[in-house]
Design an enzyme around this catalytic site. Structure first.
Site, mmCIF file in Angstrom:
data_model
loop_
_atom_site.group_PDB
_atom_site.id
_atom_site.type_symbol
_atom_site.label_atom_id
_atom_site.label_comp_id
_atom_site.label_asym_id
_atom_site.label_seq_id
_atom_site.Cartn_x
_atom_site.Cartn_y
_atom_site.Cartn_z
ATOM 1 N N LYS A 233 66.265 61.739 14.051
ATOM 2 C CA LYS A 233 64.999 61.420 13.362
ATOM 3 C C LYS A 233 63.994 62.525 13.626
ATOM 4 C CE LYS A 233 62.684 60.118 17.352
ATOM 5 N NZ LYS A 233 61.619 60.914 17.982
ATOM 6 N N PRO B 285 71.131 67.503 20.112
ATOM 7 C CA PRO B 285 70.919 67.800 21.528
ATOM 8 C C PRO B 285 70.042 66.746 22.211
ATOM 9 C CG PRO B 285 69.663 69.308 20.154
ATOM 10 C CD PRO B 285 70.497 68.487 19.220
ATOM 11 N N GLY C 164 63.696 65.279 21.414
ATOM 12 C CA GLY C 164 62.758 64.452 20.629
ATOM 13 C C GLY C 164 63.339 64.012 19.300
ATOM 14 N N SER D 294 69.205 57.242 21.201
ATOM 15 C CA SER D 294 68.796 55.962 20.612
ATOM 16 C C SER D 294 69.620 55.664 19.372
ATOM 17 C CB SER D 294 67.321 56.007 20.216
ATOM 18 O OG SER D 294 66.528 56.294 21.336
ATOM 19 N N ASP E 140 62.967 53.621 20.721
ATOM 20 C CA ASP E 140 63.290 54.122 19.379
ATOM 21 C C ASP E 140 64.537 53.471 18.777
ATOM 22 O OD1 ASP E 140 61.156 55.835 19.444
ATOM 23 O OD2 ASP E 140 62.333 57.609 19.961
#
Ligand code: C5P
Length: 320
Positions: free
Chosen positions: A21, A109, A113, A118, A151
């Site tokens: 995301k 990776p 972020g 998740s 998340d």
């Protein structure tokens, strides 16, 4: 006499795409009494993805786990992996005791972020439901997901969503157009908790338990996505954790400056970093700017990828 048709055999394996995301907005509204930060976010899934394959053993047993792929560095291989934790939680909740094997091909990776862990966990929850035909009520499934990470519910909900709370309250929406981004993956891994701690140190004036209301960014960004307006989206991008990430890794600030010097429609960090992305107007423009970044000094040592948003017709975790 009519012959009775044999009961359909249940599939023994399921393979899911677990996408990355991007945070098109990450606004920190303050710190909550439970230590988490209250957020207003817009997240969208993109074409960079891990692959999660789950196989049933057909007899009682535990959870076995295999990991490979270009993004496997720094990812736990045992019980600490979010895939294994998701499977353990699902088995605990449903009383399932059949052995399973999970194979994860990691391309997203860790510590970037991009929500890779998740997304993998959400894929395991969704995949186990498919394999064992044990549909959990939606609320229970989302609550399980939130226990695994803030998340995780997003990846069960859709390909684009407004997220509130600590990120686990998800409001999906449809996006008609495909958006094209350039993703830069620096060889730096940032732990989410460290970035939030650095943010708190920087903004000590923010009083605990005093949450401010969200600004207009998340709703304006949602509208830009709905309308397919990449130019407006580029102008609206916002991530309140960037300054904290620069404190921890000053070279990310140079990367951002280097990206901002190119004709992107907008540049931002995703989540708590370390990855950055630029918005472009087309797939060709994304390829062209990716090539310029690869050739220049700004993204030295980083991987640069042209990616596109996932269409909203599919769930984020579609079967491969
Ligand atoms: O929920 P998750 O396990 O992904 O969070 C990892 C860490 O990130 C938390 O332990 C916390 O330090 C920080 N965090 C936060 N506020 C959020 C989400 C995460 O402070 N909304």
């Amino acid at each position: 006499m009519r012959r009775r048709r044999a009961a359909p055999t249940r599939p023994r394996t399921v393979t899911l795409r677990a996408p990355a995301k991007l945070n098109l907005c990450l606004e920190v509204l303050g710190r909550r009494p439970d230590g988490y930060h209250a957020l207003a976010m817009v997240m969208q899934c993109v074409s960079l993805a891990d692959t999660v394959r789950i196989r049933r053993d057909g007899r009682p047993g535990g959870v076995r786990f295999g990991l490979r792929g270009s993004g496997a560095g720094g990812v736990p291989r045992g019980a600490a992996n979010l895939c294994v934790r998701a499977a353990a939680l699902f088995r605990e909740e449903t009383g399932l005791d059949e052995g399973i094997r999970i194979d994860l091909v990691k391309r997203i990776p860790a510590g970037a972020g991009l929500g890779g862990g998740s997304s993998d966990a959400a894929a395991v929850l969704a995949g186990l439901e498919m394999l064992f035909e044990r549909r959990l009520p939606r609320r229970r499934q989302m609550a399980l997901a939130a226990r695994l990470g803030s998340d995780v519910p997003f990846f069960l909900a859709g390909t684009a969503a407004l997220c509130r709370g600590r990120g686990e309250r998800v409001f999906p929406f449809a996006v008609r157009k495909t958006f094209h981004y350039v993703l830069v993956l620096p060889p730096v891994s940032l732990a989410t908790s460290r970035v939030y701690a650095a943010h708190r140190n920087l903004f000590t004036g923010v009083r605990e338990n005093r949450l401010r209301p969200p600004g207009p960014w998340s709703t304006l960004i949602r509208e830009s996505l709905r309308r397919g307006d990449a130019r407006r989206l580029g102008r609206l991008l916002r991530n309140d954790l960037e300054t904290a990430a620069f404190r921890l890794e000053p070279r990310l600030s140079r990367l951002r400056r280097g990206m901002a010097a190119l004709p992107f429609l907008g540049v931002s960090m995703t989540g708590s970093g370390s990855a950055f992305f630029g918005v472009t107007g087309s797939a060709r423009e994304a390829e062209r700017l990716a090539a310029r970044l690869r050739a220049g000094p700004a993204a030295r040592g980083a991987r640069v990828l042209a990616v596109r948003s996932l269409p909203s017709g599919e769930t984020a975790l579609s079967r491969r």
